[in-house]
Scaffold this motif. Sequence first.
Motif, mmCIF file in Angstrom:
data_model
loop_
_atom_site.group_PDB
_atom_site.id
_atom_site.type_symbol
_atom_site.label_atom_id
_atom_site.label_comp_id
_atom_site.label_asym_id
_atom_site.label_seq_id
_atom_site.Cartn_x
_atom_site.Cartn_y
_atom_site.Cartn_z
ATOM 1 N N GLY A 74 0.872 -1.307 -0.018
ATOM 2 C CA GLY A 74 0.051 0.087 0.130
ATOM 3 C C GLY A 74 0.830 1.243 -0.030
ATOM 4 O O GLY A 74 0.173 2.281 0.532
ATOM 5 N N TYR B 1 -0.885 3.965 -2.027
ATOM 6 C CA TYR B 1 -2.219 3.996 -1.718
ATOM 7 C C TYR B 1 -2.959 5.191 -1.838
ATOM 8 O O TYR B 1 -4.167 5.218 -2.685
ATOM 9 N N TYR C 74 -5.971 -0.006 4.028
ATOM 10 C CA TYR C 74 -4.753 1.069 3.771
ATOM 11 C C TYR C 74 -5.156 2.330 4.379
ATOM 12 O O TYR C 74 -4.211 3.390 4.232
#
Length: 103
Positions: A16, A19, A86
């Motif tokens: 992530g 993200y 995330y």
Amino acid sequence: MTNLTKLEFVALDIIGKNYLSWILGAQIHLDAMGLGDTIVDGKETSMQDRVKAMIFLCYHLHEGLKIEYLTIKDPLELWQNLKDRYDHQKTVFFQKLDMNGCI
């Protein structure tokens, strides 16, 4: 619309680290394709639009994430699961900015 598909972005990394940029890119692309409502809670969308959104989202996921979320068929459910996994990174990112006096 075909020009939008040429403006691809990097797949969401399994840890992530990208993200924040990924959700922004995904939201913009889904909105541009007329599929933005598929990831908004409470919005009615057609099965065809949900399938298109799932294809798009899965195409932009790391292979490990594709396998992990293989059984999910609804783009909103996938979106929420990724957010739960995330989204804490937003808090960490903004805390770092605040500690450095950037906010």
